[in-house]
Structures are given as structure tokens and as C-alpha cells.
Design a protein around this motif. Structure first.
Motif, short mmCIF file in Angstrom:
data_model
loop_
_atom_site.label_atom_id
_atom_site.label_comp_id
_atom_site.label_asym_id
_atom_site.label_seq_id
_atom_site.Cartn_x
_atom_site.Cartn_y
_atom_site.Cartn_z
N ALA A 282 -19.13 -2.08 -38.75
CA ALA A 282 -18.21 -1.93 -39.88
C ALA A 282 -17.08 -1.02 -39.42
O ALA A 282 -17.31 -0.07 -38.67
CB ALA A 282 -18.91 -1.36 -41.10
N PRO A 283 -15.86 -1.28 -39.84
CA PRO A 283 -14.71 -0.53 -39.31
C PRO A 283 -14.74 0.96 -39.64
O PRO A 283 -14.98 1.34 -40.79
CB PRO A 283 -13.51 -1.21 -39.98
N MET A 284 -14.51 1.76 -38.63
CA MET A 284 -14.29 3.19 -38.78
C MET A 284 -12.84 3.48 -38.39
O MET A 284 -12.42 3.19 -37.27
CB MET A 284 -15.25 3.99 -37.91
N LEU A 285 -12.08 4.01 -39.33
CA LEU A 285 -10.68 4.35 -39.09
C LEU A 285 -10.60 5.83 -38.73
O LEU A 285 -11.12 6.68 -39.45
CB LEU A 285 -9.85 4.06 -40.35
N ILE A 286 -9.95 6.13 -37.61
CA ILE A 286 -9.87 7.50 -37.12
C ILE A 286 -8.41 7.85 -36.84
O ILE A 286 -7.72 7.16 -36.08
CB ILE A 286 -10.70 7.70 -35.82
N TYR A 287 -7.96 8.93 -37.47
CA TYR A 287 -6.65 9.50 -37.17
C TYR A 287 -6.87 10.78 -36.37
O TYR A 287 -7.52 11.71 -36.87
CB TYR A 287 -5.87 9.80 -38.45
N SER A 288 -6.35 10.83 -35.15
CA SER A 288 -6.60 11.96 -34.26
C SER A 288 -5.34 12.79 -34.06
O SER A 288 -4.24 12.25 -33.92
CB SER A 288 -7.11 11.45 -32.90
N PHE A 289 -5.54 14.11 -34.01
CA PHE A 289 -4.44 15.06 -33.83
C PHE A 289 -4.89 16.18 -32.90
O PHE A 289 -6.06 16.53 -32.88
CB PHE A 289 -4.04 15.70 -35.17
N VAL A 290 -3.97 16.72 -32.15
CA VAL A 290 -4.19 17.98 -31.44
C VAL A 290 -3.11 18.93 -31.94
O VAL A 290 -1.92 18.73 -31.70
CB VAL A 290 -4.10 17.81 -29.91
#
Length: 451
Positions: A385-393
Motif C-alpha cells: 500500500a502506498p507510503m508517501l514520504i516528504y524528506s527534509f534536511v
């Protein structure tokens, strides 16, 4: 109930003493079971409902509050019940059931039906959606008559409510089957000391739009057979929250425990006909070399959309992952940084973060190394099932605002929306172009301006 046995009186007395004392120990003041698991809450609620019925049948006197406590537990299930009638997964779920009179998955129509008949509750009868066979088996003809005499109706109380002791907030547009509904976890990780059947899901969110589940809990899958999968499904990374530096909010200690017990503080809760406002924070990242506190505010502008405001307090540079676990829907990344999730009936949930820093979006589905993008809708079963990930440093302190926008028309392109930034360059509001409206938020206030 078997008086012919020599030890029957002792069995009854011990059982009554244990059940009464454990009800006091395990059920919070607001009626939520302390293991932070909707499955085990249902299990315990059914146990105590049967206890009340058996005691009455056998002329055994119980404390006056026992019936009230059972009703509280059923009321919690009604409060978190999804528009489609199912009870959402929270914490562990092994499918346990006291007396399986009818095959079910995550709906509790049988429990609602029996409770409606016993307590003469119209709202429980409404949630039952008709007479269940359980009433026939447990209460006989009198139970059927009692149920049939009720005029089913949804609760007369506000559709939105908070359970501060149990640790959940429920935000609902209305009681209809095609309404919007969200649940936010604001409680501890399971019961005191071990954490038991709880997951590391502090401040995670689930939501249904137009009656269809979109953001969901990942589930359980299994307990002891495959440790890597056990640890994944109860990890922070399997839930819709914020992950700091790739670590869990708590470390597993065997299959049924956690090292340390991070806590959530409910800072504020307001519910009005116009909007719900939730403000909470947790301390699950204080063990980092640069301790971090995650504060999440969820604003439900009724009946239309949610705004999620995440503030991360710290003093150093960190990797942050904002995650959203979807049901098995079609999810696509469109115009940066919008994501579009389409339900089986063609409705859409738009997801858009407004960060004060560059963002790297990604979709994971059925990944094995590392494990990501899986849900379990029943014990022993799993599916991608889709996992949406927004990544930041970014260097802390830092804020990200996310819009969760239901779309009945199922448009192929996102609406015209922009963020409003304060003097420090942090998001402080969202402006919609058509129809024109502005939502602003400060530390303890929300304002909605509509044309």
C-alpha cells in the motif's frame, strides 16, 4: 453458572473480584482501554458486556458503575467508528474475539446491537445498522423486542470529541456514511511499564474522505514469527507522523514491549460548529544528542479539509521525514509537491506540504529493503500500500504545514492554494484562490476568512 461443581462458588467469587478490580485498573476514566489497541478494547468491552449479562441472568449483584463503564467503552468505539461502519486499527490486532457468533473483520455491529438492546440506547442501535444474530443468541426473544422498540438515531452529541486519558481525538464532519473523519493519536505507547500492544505512533493521523478510508494504520501482521516484520508494523515509520533522524519514537524490547515510555501532552482542544482545533506534543526524541520535541496541531475546517501544522523544536540540523500511510489506493505525485490519492469511488484526497525548505517527495509501495509501504488488514496477512514520504534536511526549530483536501469531483489537477509566511519565513496560514478564503493560525488561535 455451573453450581453443581464443588468449586463453583470460589470460581465465581474469584472471577468477580478479578473482573471488577481489573476494570478499575485497565479502563481509563474516559472509557478507553489502557493498551491503546482498538482490537483489545473491543475484546475487553465484549468481555465486560458478557459479564454484566451473565451476572443479571444469575442474580449476581455487581457494583452500580459496571454498566456505566461498559457503556463508556462502547461509546468510545462509536466515537472512532469510521463512516463505512468499520472500527479503525489502533495498535495491535490479532483478531481475538470472546464468542465468535458471526464472522466479522473490523466491524462491531454485533457488540453495538447487544449493547443497544441491553442498555436501550438509540445511538448503539444506529451503529449496529440492524438487529445482529448476537442478540438472538445472548438475549433471546426479550432482547429482540427491546431492540425492535428502539428508534435508531446517531448520537445527539457533537460528532467530534477527545479522549484525553485514553489518548485519541476524533474529528468528524457529521454522522453520515459519506462524511469526513480523522483520528489523531495523542496517547502513550500502550499500557504503563511495557507498552504491551501499543505502537510507536505518537501524533499519527488517519482519515476517511466521503466515507472511504484514505490514511490508515498499517496494522499488525504477526507477533513472533518474523521479528523484522513485527518491528516494522509497530514502528514509527509505518504510521502517518514525523520521523526524526530515521529512528523510532521508542525502541522495541522484545515482541511485546518498549524501552522507555515517551509521552504525549495534550496542550489544547476546541471543537465548534466551524472547526476543530487539536494541539499536542510528544517527547519521543529527547534521547537524541540534540533533543527534539515534536508538536502537531490539526485544524479541521468543517466540513471541508484538514490543516496539519508540525513544529520541531531543537537546535541542530536533522533529517525529517513526514509520512502518510495510505490504504491500497491509487496515489500519484503530481505538480510539486502535491500528491493525489484516488478512492475506489473516484473521490480524491489531495496532500500538499508547505515547508520553509526544499522538500524531496517519494512514494514507497511494497518495498523490502528497507521495508516500507505495507499494510495488514488481518492477522497473518499483508499487502503493499502506498507510503508517501516528504524528506527534509533542516536546522531546527522548523515548521511544515500540510493541507489534506478532499475533492468530490476527483479533479486531475490540484486547486490553487498557496502558503502565507510570517516575518521569520515560517508558514502561518493557507490561502485558497477559488473560492477565496484564508486560514491563519498562531500559537493558540485559528481564524478563517471567507468571501
Amino acid at each position: 453458572v455451573f453450581p453443581e461443581f464443588r468449586d463453583a462458588d470460589r470460581w465465581r467469587d474469584v472471577a468477580m473480584r478479578v473482573l471488577v478490580s481489573e476494570c478499575d485498573a485497565q479502563v481509563c476514566r474516559d472509557g478507553v482501554h489502557f493498551e491503546c489497541s482498538s482490537c483489545y478494547h473491543r475484546y475487553v468491552a465484549t468481555t465486560y458486556l458478557h459479564f454484566v449479562l451473565l451476572a443479571e441472568r444469575n442474580r449476581i449483584e455487581l457494583p452500580d458503575y459496571m454498566s456505566d463503564r461498559v457503556q463508556q467503552m462502547v461509546q468510545f468505539l462509536l466515537a472512532i467508528r469510521r463512516p463505512d461502519g468499520d472500527i479503525p486499527a489502533l495498535g495491535d490486532d490479532d483478531g481475538g474475539c470472546v464468542l465468535p457468533l458471526q464472522k466479522r473483520s473490523n466491524d462491531e455491529r454485533g457488540l453495538f446491537s447487544v449493547a443497544a438492546s441491553r442498555f436501550r440506547r438509540r445511538d448503539f442501535a444506529w451503529a449496529a445498522d440492524g438487529l445482529a444474530p448476537d442478540v438472538v443468541w445472548l438475549l433471546g426473544a426479550d432482547g429482540i423486542d427491546a431492540f425492535d422498540a428502539l428508534d435508531p438515531a446517531p448520537p445527539a452529541t457533537s460528532p467530534s470529541c477527545v479522549f484525553p486519558s485514553g489518548g485519541y481525538a476524533s474529528m468528524r464532519s457529521d454522522w453520515t456514511s459519506d462524511g469526513h473523519h480523522a483520528i489523531v493519536d495523542i496517547g502513550p505507547i500502550g499500557c504503563p511499564v511495557s507498552g504491551g500492544h501499543g505502537h510507536a505512533d505518537l501524533l499519527s493521523i488517519q482519515c476517511s474522505v466521503f466515507g472511504e478510508p484514505c490514511l490508515v494504520d498499517a496494522g499488525t501482521y504477526s507477533y513472533t514469527g518474523e521479528p523484522q516484520w513485527r518491528d516494522y508494523f509497530r514502528s514509527t515509520a509505518a504510521h502517518s507522523t514525523v520521523i526524526v533522524d530515521g529512528i523510532n519514537q521508542a525502541d522495541p524490547a522484545g515482541p511485546f514491549g518498549w524501552r522507555g515510555q515517551p509521552r504525549v501532552k495534550l496542550r489544547e482542544w476546541h471543537s465548534t460548529p466551524e472547526f476543530d482545533f487539536l494541539d499536542a506534543e510528544h517527547n519521543g526524541y529527547l534521547s537524541l544528542p540534540d533533543p527534539v520535541v515534536h508538536r502537531r496541531r490539526v485544524i479541521f475546517v468543517k466540513p471541508s479539509y484538514w490543516i496539519v501544522v508540525d513544529d520541531l523544536a531543537g537546535a541542530a540540523r536533522h533529517q525529517l521525514d513526514l509520512t502518510f500511510q495510505f490504504a491500497p489506493l491509487k496515489v500519484t505525485l503530481g505538480q510539486h509537491p502535491w500528491a493525489r490519492a484516488e478512492t475506489p469511488n473516484g473521490r480524491v484526497l489531495w496532500v500538499c506540504p508547505f515547508p520553509a525548505a526544499p522538500v524531496q517527495p517519494a512514494l514507497k509501495c511494497g518495498e523490502l529493503s528497507p521495508i516500507s509501504g505495507w499494510i495488514s488488514e488481518g492477522y497473518g496477512a499483508r499487502q503493499p500500500a502506498p507510503m508517501l514520504i516528504y524528506s527534509f534536511v533542516v536546522s531546527l526549530p522548523w515548521r511544515i504545514v500540510t493541507l489534506l483536501l478532499p475533492d468530490r469531483q476527483g479533479l486531475s489537477s490540484p486547486p490553487l492554494v498557496r502558503a502565507i509566511y510570517d516575518d521569520a519565513g515560517q508558514p502561518a496560514g493557507i490561502a485558497f484562490e477559488r473560492p477565496r478564503r484564508i486560514v491563519r493560525f498562531s500559537d493558540h488561535a485559528v481564524s478563517v476568512e471567507r468571501d
